[in-house]
Design a protein around this motif. Sequence first.
Motif, mmCIF file in Angstrom:
data_model
loop_
_atom_site.group_PDB
_atom_site.id
_atom_site.type_symbol
_atom_site.label_atom_id
_atom_site.label_comp_id
_atom_site.label_asym_id
_atom_site.label_seq_id
_atom_site.Cartn_x
_atom_site.Cartn_y
_atom_site.Cartn_z
ATOM 1 N N VAL A 1 40.480 25.844 38.422
ATOM 2 C CA VAL A 1 39.252 26.635 38.333
ATOM 3 C C VAL A 1 39.572 28.064 37.906
ATOM 4 C CG1 VAL A 1 37.326 27.611 39.637
ATOM 5 C CG2 VAL A 1 37.993 25.237 39.996
ATOM 6 N N ILE A 2 40.637 28.618 38.469
ATOM 7 C CA ILE A 2 41.054 29.982 38.116
ATOM 8 C C ILE A 2 41.356 30.057 36.622
ATOM 9 C CG2 ILE A 2 42.913 31.679 38.386
ATOM 10 C CD1 ILE A 2 43.078 30.691 41.361
ATOM 11 N N ASP B 1 40.362 28.032 34.164
ATOM 12 C CA ASP B 1 39.181 27.783 33.334
ATOM 13 C C ASP B 1 38.258 29.004 33.289
ATOM 14 O OD1 ASP B 1 40.102 25.250 32.831
ATOM 15 O OD2 ASP B 1 38.787 24.264 34.299
ATOM 16 N N ARG B 2 38.043 29.633 34.419
ATOM 17 C CA ARG B 2 37.139 30.783 34.453
ATOM 18 C C ARG B 2 37.739 31.994 33.744
ATOM 19 N NH1 ARG B 2 34.496 30.744 40.591
ATOM 20 N NH2 ARG B 2 33.736 28.591 40.525
ATOM 21 N N LEU B 3 39.025 32.218 33.952
ATOM 22 C CA LEU B 3 39.644 33.383 33.309
ATOM 23 C C LEU B 3 39.834 33.156 31.814
ATOM 24 C CD1 LEU B 3 42.212 34.632 35.980
ATOM 25 C CD2 LEU B 3 39.824 35.309 35.602
ATOM 26 N N LYS C 1 37.641 31.813 29.945
ATOM 27 C CA LYS C 1 36.365 32.224 29.363
ATOM 28 C C LYS C 1 36.270 33.742 29.285
ATOM 29 C CE LYS C 1 33.761 28.164 30.906
ATOM 30 N NZ LYS C 1 32.654 27.665 31.774
ATOM 31 N N ARG C 2 36.802 34.421 30.288
ATOM 32 C CA ARG C 2 36.768 35.885 30.311
ATOM 33 C C ARG C 2 37.714 36.474 29.261
ATOM 34 N NH1 ARG C 2 35.404 39.908 34.278
ATOM 35 N NH2 ARG C 2 36.604 41.820 33.954
ATOM 36 N N CYS D 1 33.455 39.747 41.191
ATOM 37 C CA CYS D 1 34.583 38.864 40.879
ATOM 38 C C CYS D 1 34.114 37.448 40.588
ATOM 39 C CB CYS D 1 35.569 38.857 42.048
ATOM 40 S SG CYS D 1 36.974 37.748 41.805
ATOM 41 N N GLU D 2 34.522 36.915 39.428
ATOM 42 C CA GLU D 2 34.184 35.541 39.058
ATOM 43 C C GLU D 2 34.850 34.500 39.958
ATOM 44 O OE1 GLU D 2 34.582 37.346 34.780
ATOM 45 O OE2 GLU D 2 35.159 37.921 36.816
ATOM 46 N N LEU D 3 35.834 34.941 40.740
ATOM 47 C CA LEU D 3 36.581 34.016 41.589
ATOM 48 C C LEU D 3 36.240 34.178 43.064
ATOM 49 C CD1 LEU D 3 40.073 34.464 39.841
ATOM 50 C CD2 LEU D 3 38.313 32.749 39.354
#
Length: 211
Positions: A9-10, A12-14, A16-17, A199-201
């Motif tokens: 998850v970390i 995949d989300r980063l 995108k950022r 924070c997205e996380l």
Amino acid sequence: MRKAERAKVIYDRLAKRYPSPEPALDWTNPWELLVATALSAQCTDERVNKVTPVFFERWPEIKDAAAADVTEIEAVVRSTGFFRNKAKNIKAAANRILDVYNGEVPKSMAELITLGGVARKTASIVLSNAFGINEGIAVDTHVKRLAFRLGLTTKTDPNQVEKDLMPLYPKDQWGEINHFLVFFGREVCPARKPKCDICELNDICPKKGVK
């Protein structure tokens, strides 16, 4: 959430950022990246990027650095801190590259860490970014801090942190996860005042709010 799931998850989300992550250091060839990374120890990338143009204008090639007076190198890199050791190591690395590796920056971890001042972190950065080779995950202060806060490791020694991170990501993601954690550590999760509210996380962080 299991550690492996959180790690994915970390990433995949980063991803995108940071869709096109690249080092914040300025460089055009493997030797320039090696020198810049060596100078970045205990120093900001911004400062290093001001010093390296002066350095490479004066000593454009490896053979020039190898032949340079170490005191002159010290004067140029002084503002990056620990300048005596950095100057000595750069000159020693240049000489070893000429004497042992035919004037070419080597392309393996085992060879790179024989160069003056080059440990696993610097070697991993050079291999991943200059050659597209992943033999490790570079662990600096940001990577170490975020890996701990995000529950990917309980260790504090960079080598142990690296060992914990490597099984969590496919080898072709090792260079990217370094960039992601470094950039996110600077922008959102700094040491003193993590910005948990943006924070997205936040929802998967086991230590949110912990400094």
